[in-house]
Design an enzyme around this catalytic site. Sequence first.
Site, PDB file in Angstrom:
ATOM      1  N   SER A 184       0.794  -1.229   0.000  1.00 23.48           N
ATOM      2  CA  SER A 184       0.000   0.000   0.000  1.00 23.48           C
ATOM      3  C   SER A 184       0.826   1.278   0.000  1.00 23.48           C
ATOM      4  O   SER A 184       0.391   2.289  -0.529  1.00 23.48           O
ATOM      5  CB  SER A 184      -0.973   0.000   1.179  1.00 23.48           C
ATOM      6  OG  SER A 184      -0.297  -0.294   2.383  1.00 23.48           O
ATOM      7  N   HIS A 212      -5.175  -3.420  -2.959  1.00 23.83           N
ATOM      8  CA  HIS A 212      -4.784  -2.474  -4.016  1.00 23.83           C
ATOM      9  C   HIS A 212      -4.623  -3.130  -5.386  1.00 23.83           C
ATOM     10  O   HIS A 212      -4.226  -2.469  -6.337  1.00 23.83           O
ATOM     11  CB  HIS A 212      -3.478  -1.774  -3.630  1.00 23.83           C
ATOM     12  CG  HIS A 212      -3.586  -1.024  -2.351  1.00 23.83           C
ATOM     13  ND1 HIS A 212      -4.124   0.237  -2.268  1.00 23.83           N
ATOM     14  CD2 HIS A 212      -3.283  -1.384  -1.084  1.00 23.83           C
ATOM     15  CE1 HIS A 212      -4.132   0.630  -1.003  1.00 23.83           C
ATOM     16  NE2 HIS A 212      -3.619  -0.333  -0.270  1.00 23.83           N
ATOM     17  N   LYS A 244     -11.722   0.635  -2.138  1.00 26.26           N
ATOM     18  CA  LYS A 244     -10.679   1.186  -3.004  1.00 26.26           C
ATOM     19  C   LYS A 244     -11.179   1.164  -4.455  1.00 26.26           C
ATOM     20  O   LYS A 244     -12.029   1.966  -4.795  1.00 26.26           O
ATOM     21  CB  LYS A 244      -9.371   0.472  -2.738  1.00 26.26           C
ATOM     22  CG  LYS A 244      -8.859   0.963  -1.366  1.00 26.26           C
ATOM     23  CD  LYS A 244      -7.829   0.156  -0.692  1.00 26.26           C
ATOM     24  CE  LYS A 244      -7.544   0.781   0.680  1.00 26.26           C
ATOM     25  NZ  LYS A 244      -7.001  -0.151   1.651  1.00 26.26           N
TER      26      LYS A 244
HETATM   27  C1  LIG Z   1      -6.966  -0.304   3.060  1.00 32.12           C
HETATM   28  C2  LIG Z   1      -6.324  -1.598   3.368  1.00 32.12           C
HETATM   29  C3  LIG Z   1      -6.906  -2.489   4.279  1.00 32.12           C
HETATM   30  C4  LIG Z   1      -8.092  -2.112   5.107  1.00 32.12           C
HETATM   31  O1  LIG Z   1      -9.253  -2.070   4.382  1.00 32.12           O
HETATM   32  P1  LIG Z   1     -10.471  -1.186   4.896  1.00 32.12           P
HETATM   33  O2  LIG Z   1     -11.642  -1.712   4.181  1.00 32.12           O
HETATM   34  O3  LIG Z   1     -10.132   0.220   4.555  1.00 32.12           O
HETATM   35  O4  LIG Z   1     -10.543  -1.403   6.390  1.00 32.12           O
HETATM   36  C5  LIG Z   1      -6.332  -3.728   4.432  1.00 32.12           C
HETATM   37  N1  LIG Z   1      -5.205  -4.064   3.769  1.00 32.12           N
HETATM   38  C6  LIG Z   1      -4.599  -3.225   2.925  1.00 32.12           C
HETATM   39  C7  LIG Z   1      -3.363  -3.654   2.219  1.00 32.12           C
HETATM   40  C8  LIG Z   1      -5.130  -1.957   2.706  1.00 32.12           C
HETATM   41  O5  LIG Z   1      -4.514  -1.111   1.902  1.00 32.12           O
END
Ligand SMILES: *Cc1c(COP(=O)(O)O)cnc(C)c1O
Length: 395
Positions: A184, A212, A244
Amino acid sequence: MSSLDNALSPALAARQEAHLYRQRRTLESPQGAEVLVNGQRYLNFCSNDYLGLANHPEVIAAFQNAANQYGVGSGASHLVVGHSRVHHELEEALADFTGRPRALLFSSGYQANMGTINALVGRHDFVFQDRLNHASLLDGALLSGSRFQRFTHNDPQALEKRLCEAQKKSPDSRKLVVVDGVFSMDGDEAPLKAYADLCQQYGAWLMVDDAHGLGVIGAHGRGSLEAAGCSLADAPVLMGTLGKAFGTAGAFVAGSEVLIESLIQSARNYIYTTAIPPAVAAATLSSLALIKREAWRRQHLQNLIEQFQQGLKGLPFELMPSHTAIQPLLVGSSEAALHLSEKLRDQNILISAIRPPTVPEGTARLRITLSAAHSEAQVQQLLLALAVVADDIHL
Ligand SMILES: *Cc1c(COP(=O)(O)O)cnc(C)c1O
């Protein structure tokens, strides 16, 4: 000051002093390439809305129609009376999209990771994680009380050494290997096939967090596993988020019938929490249809990534080795990263300065994210703004 405030204040002051204080911006517009913050328009290069679906008319309409049909709150957890027809349809659609027998909705990626790791391993087991894994994965392993080991970023040899030792020490313990598909804060991809082979060899299970990658990479947008050519047998546990590229909210785990039934029985972060609003599930069904139908979004995003990397060549910034929508510029000190982010904001460009402890000490960076919602002209504008602040990089 109260005793509570007295106890907390020094840490806040120290954080401020170290340029690590975190502050929120208040958004006054939908998420998009351009956003409104405090009455001011900005070009936005820090959201995770990679495909520009968070404010898509079809997704909004699906949300509104479902709110009319199902109301707003789900009213209960999935196991009580909160699991609606549309939640169920979304689970089936996500299972189909990822090519797995079943999928299970969670209220967020954080919850999905915590709940899944804790349902799979306990005190006598092993969890191996890449050092740069997302906080929710690290927290999940800590809470599980398992023997938790981190290995060097993207280094199958380092993993193998640990698997080998664990296998010798306690051959009957469970071994779970957990990695981000796309990291991320770095944007680089995990060598999933190499990990899958090691897991096969040492009887370990591979879990991939594809927050991602899903929707964005792979020939059909099916994510990191598709891009790496990994099967269900290679990576039996897949976690995907909906906040995302999907542009909505929530998350899911996809895998075998037995995995999903096991999570339903014992993942505490699944059981003891309210189901996401049914309208969010309906909106996600609509964004999934767009992800499948509109391959141009991925192509356009890929073109913007190339344009950005080419355009940066003449500038003194250090790009990190990423092929994805996450294109961080390594700065180093938190102070310099913050300063650059402020200078860019003066030019109406929003980019977050990512600082420790989110990233390792001395590797503060500008985390630039590109989206299919951006135009080539907007990426050009970003490059021009970066050229203006380039002299400030070594503050
Ligand atoms: C954003 C993210 C999460 C968490 O997801 P949410 O739905 O925002 O709680 C978990 N793992 C990674 C790699 C992320 O980037």
